[in-house]
Design a protein around this motif. Structure first.
Motif, mmCIF file in Angstrom:
data_model
loop_
_atom_site.group_PDB
_atom_site.id
_atom_site.type_symbol
_atom_site.label_atom_id
_atom_site.label_comp_id
_atom_site.label_asym_id
_atom_site.label_seq_id
_atom_site.Cartn_x
_atom_site.Cartn_y
_atom_site.Cartn_z
ATOM 1 N N LEU A 186 1.315 1.477 10.903
ATOM 2 C CA LEU A 186 1.395 0.304 10.421
ATOM 3 C C LEU A 186 2.672 0.476 9.276
ATOM 4 C CD1 LEU A 186 -1.049 -2.838 10.681
ATOM 5 C CD2 LEU A 186 0.623 -2.090 12.042
ATOM 6 N N ILE A 187 2.007 0.741 7.921
ATOM 7 C CA ILE A 187 2.786 1.111 6.905
ATOM 8 C C ILE A 187 2.982 2.583 6.961
ATOM 9 C CG2 ILE A 187 1.233 -0.627 5.929
ATOM 10 C CD1 ILE A 187 0.199 2.149 4.387
ATOM 11 N N GLY A 188 3.335 2.861 7.901
ATOM 12 C CA GLY A 188 4.246 4.402 7.764
ATOM 13 C C GLY A 188 4.044 6.201 6.901
ATOM 14 N N VAL A 189 1.962 6.146 6.752
ATOM 15 C CA VAL A 189 1.219 7.054 5.709
ATOM 16 C C VAL A 189 0.499 7.676 7.536
ATOM 17 C CG1 VAL A 189 2.277 5.920 4.213
ATOM 18 C CG2 VAL A 189 -0.478 5.305 5.187
ATOM 19 N N THR A 238 0.740 4.699 -5.245
ATOM 20 C CA THR A 238 2.183 3.900 -5.956
ATOM 21 C C THR A 238 2.101 2.117 -5.561
ATOM 22 O OG1 THR A 238 3.282 3.815 -4.254
ATOM 23 C CG2 THR A 238 3.548 5.632 -5.885
ATOM 24 N N MET A 239 2.711 1.470 -6.394
ATOM 25 C CA MET A 239 2.955 -0.008 -6.168
ATOM 26 C C MET A 239 3.188 0.017 -4.667
ATOM 27 S SD MET A 239 1.751 -3.195 -7.804
ATOM 28 C CE MET A 239 1.499 -2.758 -9.088
ATOM 29 N N ASP A 240 4.082 0.190 -4.364
ATOM 30 C CA ASP A 240 4.645 0.207 -2.855
ATOM 31 C C ASP A 240 4.327 0.052 -2.459
ATOM 32 O OD1 ASP A 240 7.307 -0.358 -1.721
ATOM 33 O OD2 ASP A 240 6.623 1.840 -1.088
ATOM 34 N N PHE A 289 -1.199 -4.463 1.851
ATOM 35 C CA PHE A 289 -1.822 -5.949 1.402
ATOM 36 C C PHE A 289 -0.942 -6.437 2.474
ATOM 37 C CE2 PHE A 289 -3.321 -4.316 -2.854
ATOM 38 C CZ PHE A 289 -4.883 -4.747 -2.521
ATOM 39 N N THR A 290 0.159 -5.837 2.455
ATOM 40 C CA THR A 290 1.090 -6.894 3.555
ATOM 41 C C THR A 290 0.146 -6.339 5.097
ATOM 42 O OG1 THR A 290 2.984 -6.887 2.045
ATOM 43 C CG2 THR A 290 3.300 -7.438 4.357
#
Length: 104
Positions: free
Chosen positions: A55-58, A74-76, A82-83
């Motif tokens: 979902l987040i690309g990792v 990282t904050m990103d 969380f999104t």
């Protein structure tokens, strides 16, 4: 037998409030709690680590590391996690002459 307050024990074992040792301990504790919250929420949403990673690309391994030690992220990446988990995020920075608040 002498009794001690929780604050006295913390001051003795961890360090007094405001010291580098105490700040580091509290930071690590907060990062551990964030990792545990991510893991719990991911499971409640019936997502695997692989699902959340996609979902987040990792990679799945990065989600595992995040859940076990959120202090090295990282904050990103945190915001993307969380999104993806549909969490409400509030971020606030307070400095002497500056107050920044960001909500997502």
């Amino acid at each position: 037998m002498k009794t001690y307050t929780l604050e006295e024990v913390q001051d003795e074992l961890i360090g007094k409030v405001g010291t580098a040792e105490r700040n580091f301990f509290e930071y690590e504790l907060q990062m551990d709690l964030i990792g545990k919250a991510i893991k719990q929420t991911r499971k409640e949403r019936n997502l695997t680590q692989d699902d959340l990673g996609k979902l987040i690309g990792v990679q799945k391994a990065q989600i595992s590391r995040l859940e076990n030690n959120a202090s090295n992220v990282t904050m990103d990446t945190l915001l993307r996690v969380f999104t993806a988990l549909k969490a409400k995020v509030k971020f606030q920075v307070e400095l002497a002459d500056l107050n920044i608040s960001v909500g997502r």
